[in-house]
Design an enzyme around this catalytic site. Structure first.
Site, mmCIF file in Angstrom:
data_model
loop_
_atom_site.group_PDB
_atom_site.id
_atom_site.type_symbol
_atom_site.label_atom_id
_atom_site.label_comp_id
_atom_site.label_asym_id
_atom_site.label_seq_id
_atom_site.Cartn_x
_atom_site.Cartn_y
_atom_site.Cartn_z
ATOM 1 N N ASP A 243 22.466 33.943 45.508
ATOM 2 C CA ASP A 243 22.156 33.391 46.792
ATOM 3 C C ASP A 243 23.808 33.499 47.566
ATOM 4 O O ASP A 243 24.558 33.767 46.894
ATOM 5 C CB ASP A 243 21.925 31.837 46.168
ATOM 6 C CG ASP A 243 21.778 31.294 47.725
ATOM 7 O OD1 ASP A 243 22.365 30.235 47.693
ATOM 8 O OD2 ASP A 243 21.086 31.515 48.409
ATOM 9 N N ASP B 42 24.215 31.471 51.262
ATOM 10 C CA ASP B 42 24.917 30.186 51.653
ATOM 11 C C ASP B 42 25.239 29.321 50.542
ATOM 12 O O ASP B 42 24.186 28.963 49.865
ATOM 13 C CB ASP B 42 23.834 29.676 52.823
ATOM 14 C CG ASP B 42 23.731 30.511 53.974
ATOM 15 O OD1 ASP B 42 22.800 30.478 54.617
ATOM 16 O OD2 ASP B 42 24.744 31.077 54.277
ATOM 17 N N ASN C 36 17.807 33.282 51.753
ATOM 18 C CA ASN C 36 16.633 32.763 52.605
ATOM 19 C C ASN C 36 16.986 32.878 54.213
ATOM 20 O O ASN C 36 16.392 32.467 54.755
ATOM 21 C CB ASN C 36 16.316 31.571 52.176
ATOM 22 C CG ASN C 36 15.183 31.161 51.084
ATOM 23 O OD1 ASN C 36 15.000 32.452 50.796
ATOM 24 N ND2 ASN C 36 14.837 30.275 50.722
ATOM 25 N N ASN C 37 18.323 33.058 54.305
ATOM 26 C CA ASN C 37 18.868 32.875 55.771
ATOM 27 C C ASN C 37 18.452 34.030 56.614
ATOM 28 O O ASN C 37 18.795 35.055 56.271
ATOM 29 C CB ASN C 37 20.400 32.722 55.776
ATOM 30 C CG ASN C 37 20.973 32.340 57.043
ATOM 31 O OD1 ASN C 37 20.232 32.712 58.262
ATOM 32 N ND2 ASN C 37 22.092 31.678 57.224
ATOM 33 N N LYS D 115 12.611 32.698 49.060
ATOM 34 C CA LYS D 115 12.834 31.757 47.887
ATOM 35 C C LYS D 115 12.241 30.411 47.931
ATOM 36 O O LYS D 115 12.413 29.629 48.913
ATOM 37 C CB LYS D 115 14.282 31.607 47.178
ATOM 38 C CG LYS D 115 14.903 33.015 46.941
ATOM 39 C CD LYS D 115 16.508 32.710 46.823
ATOM 40 C CE LYS D 115 17.108 32.357 48.119
ATOM 41 N NZ LYS D 115 18.593 32.256 48.224
ATOM 42 N N ASP E 57 22.710 27.536 44.862
ATOM 43 C CA ASP E 57 23.133 26.134 44.987
ATOM 44 C C ASP E 57 21.984 25.313 45.328
ATOM 45 O O ASP E 57 22.342 24.054 45.309
ATOM 46 C CB ASP E 57 23.976 26.109 46.271
ATOM 47 C CG ASP E 57 23.349 26.655 47.637
ATOM 48 O OD1 ASP E 57 23.111 25.582 48.378
ATOM 49 O OD2 ASP E 57 22.729 27.550 47.547
HETATM 50 O O1 DEZ Z 1 17.601 26.999 56.480
HETATM 51 C C1 DEZ Z 1 17.768 27.848 56.006
HETATM 52 O O2 DEZ Z 1 17.361 29.112 56.437
HETATM 53 C C2 DEZ Z 1 18.944 27.891 54.609
HETATM 54 O O3 DEZ Z 1 19.432 26.824 54.609
HETATM 55 C C3 DEZ Z 1 19.796 29.015 54.561
HETATM 56 O O4 DEZ Z 1 19.740 29.880 55.407
HETATM 57 C C4 DEZ Z 1 19.840 29.336 52.873
HETATM 58 O O5 DEZ Z 1 20.256 30.520 52.738
HETATM 59 P P1 DEZ Z 1 20.731 30.833 51.261
HETATM 60 O O6 DEZ Z 1 21.333 29.840 50.740
HETATM 61 O O7 DEZ Z 1 19.367 31.241 50.669
HETATM 62 O O8 DEZ Z 1 21.715 31.998 51.315
HETATM 63 MG MG MG Z 2 21.969 28.561 49.122
#
Ligand code: DEZ
Ligand code: MG
Length: 335
Positions: free
Chosen positions: A52, A54, A86-87, A259, A284
């Site tokens: 992952d 972020d 997921n970003n 995810k 996380d």
């Molecule tokens: O709001 C969102 O899209 C998510 O918080 C964020 O993008 C998560 O990203 P990841 O931790 O999957 O890299």
């Molecule tokens: Mg994350």
């Protein structure tokens, strides 16, 4: 420090084998008593690490210290590294640039984001299930350029998104046109509404999305994370873009392609051809990353405490990782 999030009751100190040999593991059971570690038997088997981004590698534009060397260590041990985020605001090529700008060598093929997951779902799977989309191929996007770029990469036509003409207040004329389905505002070729993290979300976009869904457009989301970790704090996540529509639709959830969707896991497995028992998801967030790995029946899941989920969530929540660490670079202790 590495922890085993769901240790057997007995407490005895043990040392991991192979590359984790030197890591002292502590059982994080409620009393934090010493150790139990079951993964020693599994860890050497882990050949693929789904990372992952972020909250694990960085928080917004702040790279966590030790991230570069931890990835280097894994790659030096011929572990395959895949970035699974997921970003949806960035495309795979945007992520390649961001990773490299932070000193992490990467190629586009190593990145699998929710915007890409959504684009391949819309272009390759949805038409089989919804032949009516032939006459309604367009996607109305709530989101940033990452989604637009990935839809372009799959030749999926789209409107909305970063179109600056939508960054305005709604006028009485707009209400009439939307209510009447006037093609100057309501494009008859829109068959899908796709929501993702949108830093320019407004009432007008919400109105348009709702009226497209009311006219039969399929409601999808890249992801529905409730929060976004950035600058060490939490901010509205992509889920807050879909939530108003869900409310207006009487609780109808969008189909989310990021995810923990196993459609995304299948796509990643299909692309990287790995044995699930030899893969570990590092994340996380319990209800996205860890659920993704557990429901995907991966060989391991590793929670990292630098993002959204707390130690209590990893310990006592419904979704518990196999192991967790305070920060990713704790794995360096093993070297
Ligand atoms: O709001 C969102 O899209 C998510 O918080 C964020 O993008 C998560 O990203 P990841 O931790 O999957 O890299
Ligand atoms: Mg994350």
């Amino acid at each position: 420090m590495m922890y085993d999030a769901n240790p057997p009751s007995s407490s005895s100190l043990c040392y991991a084998t192979n590359w984790m040999q030197k890591v002292t593991v502590r059982s994080p059971s409620a009393s934090d008593s010493d150790l139990q570690f079951r993964c020693a038997l599994r860890m050497p088997q882990l050949a693929v690490f789904l990372f992952d981004c972020d909250g694990v590698l960085w928080s917004g534009d702040t790279l966590f210290s030790g991230t570069v060397s931890t990835l280097e260590m894994l790659r030096k041990q011929n572990k395959q590294v895949v970035f699974v985020t997921n970003n949806s605001t960035k495309s795979r090529s945007d992520y390649k640039k961001k990773l490299e700008s932070m000193g992490i060598p990467a190629n586009v093929e190593e990145v699998f984001g929710s915007s890409y997951s959504a684009a391949i779902y819309i272009s390759r799977i949805l038409p089989q299930r919804h032949p009516e989309l032939k006459s309604k191929p367009k996607v109305f996007v709530i989101g940033e350029s990452g989604i637009e770029q990935e839809l372009d990469s799959e030749n999926v036509p789209h409107i909305g998104g970063t179109d600056s003409s939508l960054r305005r207040d709604v006028t009485p004329e707009d209400y009439k046109k939307m209510a009447a389905g006037d093609p100057s505002l309501i494009d008859p070729e829109v068959g899908v509404v796709l929501t993702g993290l949108d830093f320019h979300y407004n009432y007008f976009k919400m109105c348009l999305a709702y009226h497209y869904i009311q006219r039969g457009a399929i409601f999808l989301a890249t992801n529905i994370d409730s929060t976004l970790p950035s600058a060490g704090a939490l901010f509205p996540g992509a889920g807050t873009m879909a939530a108003p529509l869900k409310l207006m639709l009487g609780g109808t959830d969008p189909v989310a392609l990021g995810k923990p969707s196993q459609a995304m896991m299948d796509a990643i497995e299909g692309k990287f051809k790995f044995e699930r028992s030899r893969a570990c998801m590092v994340g996380d967030r319990a209800n996205t990353d860890i659920r993704f790995g557990l429901e995907g029946k991966l060989g391991g899941t590793l929670g990292v405490l630098t993002g959204v989920s707390t130690k209590e969530e990893f310990l006592d929540g419904d979704v518990r990782p196999h192991y967790y660490v305070d920060k990713l670079s704790d794995l360096l202790e093993a070297e």
